[in-house]
Structures are given as structure tokens and as C-alpha cells.
Enzyme design. Structure first.
Site, short mmCIF file in Angstrom:
data_model
loop_
_atom_site.label_atom_id
_atom_site.label_comp_id
_atom_site.label_asym_id
_atom_site.label_seq_id
_atom_site.Cartn_x
_atom_site.Cartn_y
_atom_site.Cartn_z
CE LYS A 127 -4.28 -1.83 1.92
NZ LYS A 127 -5.38 -1.61 2.87
CG ASP A 175 -8.11 0.80 2.64
OD1 ASP A 175 -9.01 0.04 2.23
OD2 ASP A 175 -6.90 0.51 2.59
#
Length: 290
Positions: A73, A109
Site C-alpha cells: 500500500k 480505505d
């Protein structure tokens, strides 16, 4: 019904390592099928040492977009052409969209977490004191979202305090009204410490395979009124959540966040919203089946 795969089919996917546990292909393909879109979503296992090659390969192959999960990420950022403001703030990317010849990184997210906290825990971060367990890419997305959501205090607990301090340093100048702290994971062994928080979020992989945090026990949670959120969703009730539930605390796993962030990513790629509740329904069915 979705058309059969052909030379016109557009490809979506997810990169990470490992990916055997991922439910993203299930929920995205269900949404694509429901809307009759000529796309397919597939997993692409990518080890950390092959990340750069993989991104170049996906770009060369004309992949429309893909999700990014552990451990890429943050590491993926140098390989992208541009970041959205949310991804730049978080310093982490979980969704990549091809826009012309460019690969643009997004972070869905954080928004997904806020949706899940509201729907699954009836929790709003405004004015809250939050403890985040972990200091990786998932923690970055959570911290950015909670900061934007109005949390007044955020404490990061991590085995490596230096990494926790780096994470705090990234955000301290942005959220100058938030009180930041770093602490070791030993905070989980003390009810006195845990009583200071309104929300405790696990952003680590602890809980997969029914693993537990060292020192987290009945005595350390006795009298604690915080809500507990675990980004791990398989198993649906981790030892972390089970202990909190036994002692009367509000609990939720990461299934709602996975569905909510997926809905946002889906819209980036297709320009359409998936059928309401479909992704979460697919995930719930899959987890119950296991």
C-alpha cells in the site's frame, strides 16, 4: 447477465502477497455480473521484490484498474503517475485507476472505514480519542480518515516505536489540533491505559489464523467502555473481538470496511455504483460459509 469473456473484456484485479484469503474477487465479480458489465476481476499475487516489474506489466497490458493490499500500500507510490489528495495525505494507496496513459492512486480505505464505523458500530469520530494498533499502510488510511473526521486524540501503538513515530510525524503538521502519541503494544495489557480511549482499531494482521495480541486479556479490558474494531474479517470474530465482546464492548470486524471501500473503488473504475448492499451481502455469505 455479464457477457462471456472475450477480446473486448476489460480487466480489473488486486495485487498483494498473499492473496489466497482475499474476498475482493468474489464481491467485485458479483457486482460486475449484476450490472452486466464486460469486465472481469482477478487476483495477481505479487511479491515485494517484483512490485516494480508487476506495475509496469499491468500498465503495459492495459489493465483498467486494480486494488492494492498488504504489503504494497505504501511501497507502490513511487511507481504511480499521480495520487489523489486522500492517498497523498494517507501516504498509502489501495486503489489504482488508469486515467488515459496514467496510473492514478486512490485511498478508499479511509472513507470505507468511516462508513463501517457508522453502520456497524454507530460510532462517529468527532471528538473521539482513538487507539490505532499498527503503523503500516492500513493504519495510515485509518489515521487520515479519523483526523478528517474530527478525532481529538490519536495514539499509535506498534512493536516498532520508531515506525509509530514516523507515522505520527507524517500527520502532525496536517492535523495540528489533534493530540498525537506513540506507545508500545503493551498498552493492551493495562485496563488503566485502555480506559482512556473511545475506540480501539486493529490495523495489523494479528487475528488471522486466530492469533492473539500478547498481554491482551480479561484483566486488561475489565471496566473498559471503548468500542473495538478489527480490520481482520476472517475469522469474523477474532480473539481480539471475542474478548471485547465477552466484556460488553461494542465490536465490529473489517467486513463492512472491505465492502464500503470496494464500492468506492468500483465507481472509480466503471463510473457506476454497484447495487446497494450487494458486496456486503456476498462477503457475509462467504464468511458464514467458512
Amino acid at each position: 447477465m455479464k457477457p462471456a469473456i472475450s477480446g473486448l473484456t476489460k480487466v480489473l484485479g488486486i495485487i498483494g502477497s498473499p492473496l489466497s484469503h482475499s474476498l475482493s474477487p468474489l464481491m467485485h465479480n458479483a457486482a460486475l455480473d449484476a450490472l452486466g458489465l464486460d469486465y472481469v476481476y482477478v487476483p495477481f499475487p505479487v511479491s515485494p521484490d517484483r512490485l516494480g516489474e508487476a506495475i509496469q506489466g499491468l500498465k503495459s497490458l492495459g489493465i483498467v484498474g486494480f486494488n492494492v493490499t498488504i504489503p504494497h500500500k505504501s511501497a507502490i507510490i513511487p511507481y504511480l503517475d499521480r495520487l489523489s489528495p486522500e492517498a497523498e495525505l494517507a501516504g498509502a494507496v489501495n486503489t489504482v485507476n488508469r486515467e488515459g496513459d496514467l496510473l492514478v492512486g486512490y485511498n478508499t480505505d479511509g472513507a470505507g472505514l468511516l462508513v463501517s464505523l457508522k453502520e456497524d458500530l454507530a460510532f462517529e469520530p468527532g471528538g473521539a480519542k482513538v487507539l490505532i494498533l499498527g503503523a503500516g499502510g492500513a493504519a495510515r488510511g485509518a489515521l487520515a480518515a479519523l483526523g478528517n473526521g474530527g478525532a481529538v486524540s490519536i495514539t499509535v501503538a506498534n512493536r516498532n516505536r520508531e515506525k509509530a513515530n514516523e507515522l505520527i510525524g507524517h500527520f502532525a503538521g496536517v492535523f495540528n489540533k489533534i493530540e498525537f502519541h506513540s506507545i508500545s503494544l503493551e498498552v493492551l495489557s493495562s485496563a488503566e491505559h485502555l480506559q482512556r480511549f473511545d475506540l480501539v482499531i486493529n490495523t495489523t494482521s494479528v487475528g488471522m489464523d486466530n492469533t492473539s495480541f500478547n498481554g491482551f486479556s480479561g484483566s486488561s479490558i475489565k471496566g473498559v467502555s471503548a468500542s473495538f474494531y478489527d480490520m481482520v474479517y476472517a475469522p469474523p470474530i477474532t480473539p481480539f473481538l471475542e474478548l471485547a465482546r465477552i466484556h460488553g464492548c461494542g465490536t465490529a470486524n473489517g467486513l463492512g470496511m472491505l465492502a464500503a471501500q470496494g464500492e468506492i473503488a468500483f465507481s472509480h473504475w466503471t463510473g457506476l455504483a454497484p447495487p446497494g448492499g450487494l458486496m456486503k451481502s456476498c462477503l457475509l455469505t462467504a464468511v458464514k460459509g467458512n
